[in-house]
Design a protein around this motif. Sequence first.
Motif, PDB file in Angstrom:
ATOM      1  N   HIS A 424       1.380  10.542  14.913  1.00 27.27           N
ATOM      2  CA  HIS A 424       1.676  10.985  13.560  1.00 27.27           C
ATOM      3  C   HIS A 424       2.126   9.798  12.702  1.00 27.27           C
ATOM      4  O   HIS A 424       2.990   9.012  13.107  1.00 27.27           O
ATOM      5  CB  HIS A 424       2.766  12.060  13.570  1.00 27.27           C
ATOM      6  CG  HIS A 424       2.328  13.331  14.220  1.00 27.27           C
ATOM      7  ND1 HIS A 424       3.193  14.374  14.485  1.00 27.27           N
ATOM      8  CD2 HIS A 424       1.113  13.744  14.663  1.00 27.27           C
ATOM      9  CE1 HIS A 424       2.526  15.363  15.058  1.00 27.27           C
ATOM     10  NE2 HIS A 424       1.262  14.998  15.180  1.00 27.27           N
ATOM     11  N   GLY A 425       1.534   9.651  11.522  1.00 29.83           N
ATOM     12  CA  GLY A 425       1.921   8.596  10.599  1.00 29.83           C
ATOM     13  C   GLY A 425       1.231   7.265  10.815  1.00 29.83           C
ATOM     14  O   GLY A 425       1.471   6.326  10.062  1.00 29.83           O
ATOM     15  N   PHE A 426       0.347   7.166  11.824  1.00 26.14           N
ATOM     16  CA  PHE A 426      -0.355   5.908  12.087  1.00 26.14           C
ATOM     17  C   PHE A 426      -1.735   5.974  11.443  1.00 26.14           C
ATOM     18  O   PHE A 426      -2.528   6.861  11.743  1.00 26.14           O
ATOM     19  CB  PHE A 426      -0.484   5.634  13.576  1.00 26.14           C
ATOM     20  CG  PHE A 426      -0.886   4.214  13.897  1.00 26.14           C
ATOM     21  CD1 PHE A 426       0.072   3.255  14.136  1.00 26.14           C
ATOM     22  CD2 PHE A 426      -2.226   3.838  13.928  1.00 26.14           C
ATOM     23  CE1 PHE A 426      -0.283   1.943  14.415  1.00 26.14           C
ATOM     24  CE2 PHE A 426      -2.594   2.532  14.204  1.00 26.14           C
ATOM     25  CZ  PHE A 426      -1.614   1.585  14.450  1.00 26.14           C
ATOM     26  N   MET A 427      -2.024   5.045  10.531  1.00 33.23           N
ATOM     27  CA  MET A 427      -3.293   5.060   9.809  1.00 33.23           C
ATOM     28  C   MET A 427      -4.407   4.402  10.626  1.00 33.23           C
ATOM     29  O   MET A 427      -4.227   3.305  11.167  1.00 33.23           O
ATOM     30  CB  MET A 427      -3.151   4.297   8.487  1.00 33.23           C
ATOM     31  CG  MET A 427      -2.239   4.948   7.473  1.00 33.23           C
ATOM     32  SD  MET A 427      -2.191   4.014   5.913  1.00 33.23           S
ATOM     33  CE  MET A 427      -1.244   2.573   6.410  1.00 33.23           C
ATOM     34  N   ASN A 428      -5.547   5.073  10.714  1.00 33.98           N
ATOM     35  CA  ASN A 428      -6.769   4.469  11.227  1.00 33.98           C
ATOM     36  C   ASN A 428      -7.527   3.957  10.005  1.00 33.98           C
ATOM     37  O   ASN A 428      -7.943   4.735   9.145  1.00 33.98           O
ATOM     38  CB  ASN A 428      -7.601   5.495  11.990  1.00 33.98           C
ATOM     39  CG  ASN A 428      -6.886   5.962  13.241  1.00 33.98           C
ATOM     40  OD1 ASN A 428      -6.574   5.163  14.108  1.00 33.98           O
ATOM     41  ND2 ASN A 428      -6.589   7.251  13.318  1.00 33.98           N
ATOM     42  N   ASP A 450       1.229  15.699  10.710  1.00 36.59           N
ATOM     43  CA  ASP A 450       1.873  16.536  11.709  1.00 36.59           C
ATOM     44  C   ASP A 450       0.770  17.324  12.394  1.00 36.59           C
ATOM     45  O   ASP A 450      -0.416  16.983  12.259  1.00 36.59           O
ATOM     46  CB  ASP A 450       2.948  17.447  11.078  1.00 36.59           C
ATOM     47  CG  ASP A 450       2.421  18.259   9.904  1.00 36.59           C
ATOM     48  OD1 ASP A 450       1.234  18.681   9.948  1.00 36.59           O
ATOM     49  OD2 ASP A 450       3.182  18.488   8.947  1.00 36.59           O
ATOM     50  N   ASN A 451       1.124  18.372  13.107  1.00 42.30           N
ATOM     51  CA  ASN A 451       0.110  19.115  13.861  1.00 42.30           C
ATOM     52  C   ASN A 451      -0.831  19.930  12.980  1.00 42.30           C
ATOM     53  O   ASN A 451      -1.848  20.442  13.467  1.00 42.30           O
ATOM     54  CB  ASN A 451       0.784  20.043  14.875  1.00 42.30           C
ATOM     55  CG  ASN A 451       1.477  19.286  15.976  1.00 42.30           C
ATOM     56  OD1 ASN A 451       1.087  18.157  16.301  1.00 42.30           O
ATOM     57  ND2 ASN A 451       2.514  19.880  16.568  1.00 42.30           N
ATOM     58  N   ASN A 452      -0.524  20.044  11.687  1.00 37.76           N
ATOM     59  CA  ASN A 452      -1.340  20.889  10.829  1.00 37.76           C
ATOM     60  C   ASN A 452      -1.861  20.179   9.586  1.00 37.76           C
ATOM     61  O   ASN A 452      -2.632  20.747   8.823  1.00 37.76           O
ATOM     62  CB  ASN A 452      -0.526  22.122  10.387  1.00 37.76           C
ATOM     63  CG  ASN A 452      -1.394  23.233   9.831  1.00 37.76           C
ATOM     64  OD1 ASN A 452      -2.478  23.506  10.369  1.00 37.76           O
ATOM     65  ND2 ASN A 452      -0.954  23.871   8.766  1.00 37.76           N
ATOM     66  N   ARG A 453      -1.450  18.896   9.377  1.00 39.30           N
ATOM     67  CA  ARG A 453      -1.821  18.212   8.142  1.00 39.30           C
ATOM     68  C   ARG A 453      -2.337  16.801   8.416  1.00 39.30           C
ATOM     69  O   ARG A 453      -1.832  16.102   9.310  1.00 39.30           O
ATOM     70  CB  ARG A 453      -0.627  18.159   7.178  1.00 39.30           C
ATOM     71  CG  ARG A 453      -0.289  19.493   6.546  1.00 39.30           C
ATOM     72  CD  ARG A 453       0.910  19.387   5.623  1.00 39.30           C
ATOM     73  NE  ARG A 453       2.141  19.130   6.358  1.00 39.30           N
ATOM     74  CZ  ARG A 453       3.339  19.051   5.795  1.00 39.30           C
ATOM     75  NH1 ARG A 453       3.452  19.200   4.481  1.00 39.30           N
ATOM     76  NH2 ARG A 453       4.414  18.818   6.520  1.00 39.30           N
ATOM     77  N   THR A 454      -3.323  16.411   7.616  1.00 39.79           N
ATOM     78  CA  THR A 454      -3.867  15.052   7.659  1.00 39.79           C
ATOM     79  C   THR A 454      -3.940  14.502   6.239  1.00 39.79           C
ATOM     80  O   THR A 454      -3.839  15.248   5.267  1.00 39.79           O
ATOM     81  CB  THR A 454      -5.269  15.034   8.287  1.00 39.79           C
ATOM     82  OG1 THR A 454      -6.148  15.849   7.506  1.00 39.79           O
ATOM     83  CG2 THR A 454      -5.251  15.532   9.712  1.00 39.79           C
ATOM     84  N   VAL A 455      -4.126  13.204   6.138  1.00 41.47           N
ATOM     85  CA  VAL A 455      -4.292  12.556   4.844  1.00 41.47           C
ATOM     86  C   VAL A 455      -5.502  11.638   4.914  1.00 41.47           C
ATOM     87  O   VAL A 455      -5.792  11.038   5.958  1.00 41.47           O
ATOM     88  CB  VAL A 455      -3.033  11.764   4.437  1.00 41.47           C
ATOM     89  CG1 VAL A 455      -2.737  10.649   5.441  1.00 41.47           C
ATOM     90  CG2 VAL A 455      -3.178  11.170   3.030  1.00 41.47           C
TER      91      VAL A 455
END
Length: 468
Positions: A424-428, A450-455
């Motif tokens: 969580h919070g680590f950008m690819n 988190d387990n339900n959200r992405t950016v």
Amino acid sequence: MLRQLIAIAGLACAATLAHAGQAGKIIFVAGKAQIVDRAAVEGAPVQEGELLTTGKDGFIYVKTIDNGLFILRPNTQARIATYKIDHKNPANTRIKLELLSGMARSRSGEAVKMARQNFRFNTPVAAIGVRGTDFTVFTDNNVSRVAVISGGIVMSGFAEACRPEGIGPCEGSASRELSAAQRGVLLQVRRGQQAPQLLPGGVAPDQIAPPAVEEALKTAPASVAPPNEPNLDPKKSGSLIPPPAQPQPQPQPQPQPQPEPAPPVEQPQPVPADPVPVDPAPPAEPAPPEVVVPERKLVWGRWRPLMEQAPKFDLVAQKEKSELVATNGNYALFREPGKEYVVPERGSIKFALNDSEAFIFTGTGSAQQVSKGTLENGKLDVNFDSRRFTTSLDLRGGSELFKLRSEGAIGAQGGLFGDRSFAHGFMNLQGFLSNEEGGAAAYIFDARLDNNRTVNGATYWKKEGPAP
């Protein structure tokens, strides 16, 4: 019972082949060569997943459905595992080639150039990605070697972060790049070794299995004449110029009697004529101005509409003007034509966030919700001594604040290749450095919040302080 099992297996195999699409067709074959269990012949289609095999004197040239080439030289086994092309949405394109043993050459087709991030060339020990490329590979079960003819490749040995079933290049701290400018240099991976070795010289793939004469004909540009054709340029083909004629002997003149000289006659002196006016020489043409090649600029942005907001550009139209270097979800990154970025050998650069865009996705499928996010407090530090970078951002979504971070490797042409992680919070991320406007950078990214959200988003940066 046995007959029933054989029949069921045959039906299952037939069903599998029925779903496989055509990947290309054979345009040249020589010696012993097979497609699965049948002889390979010119004009025969090659389906996804079919095993191609050549004997000790065998060659197979496959022209892919996007006008690329996949060439197998003697004693080789390979297959085109996947060749799915989506012209309207290149991000959905999936292409994977597999060299099981022997020697092969791959020249990227149009679809590969549009979606390099979704192309993979696997050997038993390594994964190879491309930058729009023509390259040769030798492999056995324990070692793979790559040489680049044009463009560039990125290579990594298989490990936990780079698995054979993946798609696209494995780009991270253990990957290595090789370009055509590095002539006489190879990348090599041995089984169990993740970071490839850069070998000056060594045993090149072409030395192990030289190309057939026909390979030059099939891969040469249309303007190049085939070998063994006479050269009609007399400056280059002395054999086509007739020898000069030998001089013929001339008859010698016979002496004649000389007449008595006449007495001198006084000639009138000529009257000088008026001088003829001469036009002054025209002024010399000024030297043409020196052509200044501009720095390659970065073009980044969203190519899909979101929340009724129009995209920044049309992906296909932009590809006609610029080089597509990365796509990630809703975003793409291009480089315009210009001077190549040269990575400094020493020093470091700090960048400040100049522009950005991001969207937060909640849930999956038809129930997915999309909301706009804001990126703040951006940091991007590039260290050329270690060829590594680190970056961090604050993502604000409504009343919530998410900390994003990433790190990765710097490629030979200024590429930024983030290490892979699903934390969580680590950008690819994928990005590039540029010398435009005194120093800039851009990258596109996705991350799990988190387990339900992405950016999913994109960033553009400007250099702080003097260049190294």
